[in-house]
Design an enzyme around this catalytic site. Structure first.
Site, PDB file in Angstrom:
ATOM      1  N   CYS A   1       0.835  -1.213   0.000  1.00 40.00           N
ATOM      2  CA  CYS A   1       0.000   0.000   0.000  1.00 40.00           C
ATOM      3  C   CYS A   1       0.870   1.263   0.000  1.00 40.00           C
ATOM      4  CB  CYS A   1      -0.911  -0.063   1.229  1.00 40.00           C
ATOM      5  SG  CYS A   1      -1.705   1.480   1.678  1.00 40.00           S
TER       6      CYS A   1
ATOM      7  N   CYS B   1       0.155   3.730   2.776  1.00 36.89           N
ATOM      8  CA  CYS B   1       0.641   3.168   4.050  1.00 36.89           C
ATOM      9  C   CYS B   1       2.126   3.468   4.216  1.00 36.89           C
ATOM     10  CB  CYS B   1       0.424   1.655   4.096  1.00 36.89           C
ATOM     11  SG  CYS B   1      -1.292   1.127   4.026  1.00 36.89           S
TER      12      CYS B   1
END
Length: 129
Positions: A30, A33
Site C-alpha cells: 500500500c 501506508c
C-alpha cells in the site's frame, strides 16, 4: 518508542494492558501506508507515553476483518478498551497530532456513559423487534 506489531495472539492483551493505544492497519503493498509510516513513527517518538501499534492486514487478515477494515491505512485509537477514533487514510503530521490531542482530551467517563446508553438503546430495539 518503537511500534508494537499486533497479531491476533497478542491483540487483546496489548489493548487491555494499555489505556491509550494507536493502531495503524497497513500493508506493505500500500503506497499511502508507506507514506504514512514515517509520520506515524515520528509521532511515536514524540508521544512516548502512548502505545503505537501496527497491524499488517495481509498477515493478520482475521484481525482486519474483525474490525471491518475496508481501506488502508486506517488509524484507530483505543482508550480504556473503547475505540474512540477510526478513520481510513494517511494523515499528515499536523492532522495526526490534532487527533492525538483530541483523544487525550476526551472525558472517558462521558464516553463510557454514551456507550452504555447506546448499548441500552440497541438492546431495547432488539427486544422490541
Amino acid at each position: 518508542m518503537a511500534t508494537v506489531e499486533l497479531t491476533k495472539e497478542n491483540f487483546d492483551q496489548t489493548v487491555s494492558e494499555n489505556d491509550f493505544i494507536l493502531i495503524d492497519f497497513w500493508a506493505s503493498w500500500c503506497g499511502p501506508c508507506r507514506q504514512f509510516a514515517p509520520v506515524y513513527d515520528a509521532a511515536s517518538e514524540r508521544h512516548d507515553d502512548l502505545v503505537f501499534a501496527k497491524v499488517d492486514t495481509e498477515a493478520q487478515q482475521e484481525l482486519a476483518a474483525a474490525f471491518e477494515i475496508r481501506s488502508i491505512p486506517t488509524l484507530m485509537i483505543v482508550r480504556d478498551n473503547v475505540a474512540v477514533f477510526a478513520q481510513p487514510g494517511a494523515l499528515p503530521e499536523a492532522a495526526l497530532e490534532d487527533v492525538i490531542g483530541q483523544a487525550r482530551a476526551l472525558d472517558m467517563d462521558e464516553v463510557r456513559k454514551s456507550v452504555a446508553e447506546a448499548d441500552a438503546k440497541n438492546a431495547e430495539g432488539a427486544a422490541g423487534a
